[in-house]
Motif scaffolding. Structure first.
Motif, PDB file in Angstrom:
ATOM      1  N   GLU A   1       0.888  -1.207  -0.041  1.00 58.07           N
ATOM      2  CA  GLU A   1      -0.041  -0.055  -0.024  1.00 58.07           C
ATOM      3  C   GLU A   1       0.923   1.321   0.182  1.00 58.07           C
ATOM      4  O   GLU A   1       1.948   1.317   0.476  1.00 58.07           O
ATOM      5  N   LEU A   2       0.327   2.270  -0.594  1.00 58.58           N
ATOM      6  CA  LEU A   2       1.095   3.574  -0.738  1.00 58.58           C
ATOM      7  C   LEU A   2       1.548   4.083   0.571  1.00 58.58           C
ATOM      8  O   LEU A   2       2.857   4.435   0.745  1.00 58.58           O
ATOM      9  N   ASP A   3       0.775   4.026   1.581  1.00 57.94           N
ATOM     10  CA  ASP A   3       1.314   4.501   3.015  1.00 57.94           C
ATOM     11  C   ASP A   3       2.180   3.943   3.551  1.00 57.94           C
ATOM     12  O   ASP A   3       3.243   4.404   4.305  1.00 57.94           O
ATOM     13  N   THR A   4       2.302   2.565   3.334  1.00 53.42           N
ATOM     14  CA  THR A   4       3.202   1.559   3.894  1.00 53.42           C
ATOM     15  C   THR A   4       4.460   1.923   3.160  1.00 53.42           C
ATOM     16  O   THR A   4       5.761   1.866   3.813  1.00 53.42           O
ATOM     17  N   ILE A   5       4.598   1.999   1.868  1.00 52.98           N
ATOM     18  CA  ILE A   5       5.832   2.414   1.306  1.00 52.98           C
ATOM     19  C   ILE A   5       6.517   3.640   1.686  1.00 52.98           C
ATOM     20  O   ILE A   5       7.509   3.827   1.908  1.00 52.98           O
ATOM     21  N   LEU A   6       5.657   4.440   1.849  1.00 50.94           N
ATOM     22  CA  LEU A   6       5.984   6.045   2.167  1.00 50.94           C
ATOM     23  C   LEU A   6       6.514   5.857   3.574  1.00 50.94           C
ATOM     24  O   LEU A   6       7.448   6.525   3.926  1.00 50.94           O
ATOM     25  N   ALA A   7       6.034   4.957   4.512  1.00 47.30           N
ATOM     26  CA  ALA A   7       6.357   5.160   6.140  1.00 47.30           C
ATOM     27  C   ALA A   7       7.649   4.232   6.015  1.00 47.30           C
ATOM     28  O   ALA A   7       8.578   4.816   6.745  1.00 47.30           O
TER      29      ALA A   7
END
Length: 317
Positions: A265-271
């Motif tokens: 997920e995008l939030d996971t990658i960014l985190a």
């Protein structure tokens, strides 16, 4: 290993031709003596022979490039190891003969049918189709898997066979990201393994190092990430939207939280990208201060990490 593959398959190469003429003197690569001649890389190649031998196999066609006693063309390995030096006498094949030298128009010309010691080897060789000039050049095969030999070299297949395989660790998805920055990933891998030269590690070497950010005497990995007021101030502001409002300065809590976030997920990658960038830049700032260079405030550090994230995210769009 690829260089050894080239020695057998790219005889037209200038370097390989030089090796064949001056170092091998047209003898077998597996039989040449390690007499400290040649370059450093050549001596390293000779030391790799025992490990590499099982990866190479020769598919006999005309038999002009395959050494009878040393190359793996019968699937039994080096024949000289089976018979010893006396095998050349019993089978009537010279030590440096090629396979084509043991064949005439009628078939195999080897002796040994009356020798009890080598009768099995004799029968195995006779069962192989003799080489013929019209069959074309011998084909060098490289091992890709168990009992799978192909006429191409594969670095990935070779590495998969020689490496030590272990179970996949849970933190791997936090460190090795397809979208990550290699230097960030490496610096993140070090504290994951607790291998950074923090104060507690340096104490074992007789050196005392406190925290350059807050003056804490016991500078450990867990203090640096993120129990230290400096690093936590930066981390809390940047990560609260991605990691969650219940953000915690505890190292293990942070790693566990990142591991449990939904994969891809995008939030996971960014985190995960933010976490790696944070680890890298805090460690970099720590080294800068240890060398008495101008220090960054927490606001300056946040802007630097924010810019680093933007620079990484924009090319991925």
């Amino acid at each position: 290993m690829k260089l050894i593959w080239r020695i057998f398959t790219q005889s037209s190469s200038l370097w390989v031709s030089w090796v064949t003429h001056y170092l091998l003197k047209y003898n077998s690569f597996w039989d040449v003596q390690d007499d400290s001649k040649g370059s450093w890389i050549w001596r390293k190649l000779l030391k790799l022979r025992d490990e590499v031998y099982g990866f190479l196999r020769i598919d006999i066609r005309d038999g002009q490039t395959c050494h009878f006693w040393f190359d793996n063309w019968t699937e039994k390995g080096r024949l000289i190891d089976i018979t010893g030096a006396t095998g050349t006498t019993y089978l009537g094949v010279q030590r440096h003969a090629r396979v084509c030298d043991a064949v005439n128009l009628e078939g195999w010309t080897i002796r040994g049918q009356k020798c009890r010691r080598f009768q099995e080897l004799y029968r195995n060789i006779l069962a192989i189709t003799p080489s013929k000039p019209e069959n074309g050049a011998d084909i060098v095969l490289w091992k890709h898997a168990d009992e799978e030999y192909l006429p191409t070299f594969s670095a990935s297949k070779t590495w998969d066979q020689v490496r030590v395989k272990r179970d996949k660790v849970e933190w791997s998805r936090v460190v090795w990201l397809p979208q990550g920055v290699p230097r960030y990933a490496f610096i993140t891998w070090l504290p994951i393994r607790n291998r950074l030269s923090t104060g507690d590690i340096m104490t074992q070497w007789g050196m005392v190092q406190g925290c350059v950010f807050c003056g804490e005497r016991d500078q450990t990995r867990d203090h640096l990430y993120f129990a230290c007021p400096y690093s936590y101030t930066v981390w809390e502001v940047l990560a609260c939207r991605l990691v969650g409002n219940g953000i915690n300065p505890d190292w293990q809590w942070t790693i566990t939280r990142l591991q449990r976030m939904r994969d891809k997920e995008l939030d996971t990658i960014l985190a995960q990208l933010l976490f790696q960038s944070m680890v890298y830049h805090v460690w970099r700032e720590r080294n800068v201060r240890r060398h008495q260079q101008p220090a960054m405030s927490t606001d300056q550090m946040r802007r630097r990490i924010d810019k680093a994230m933007i620079n990484r995210i924009v090319p991925l769009r």
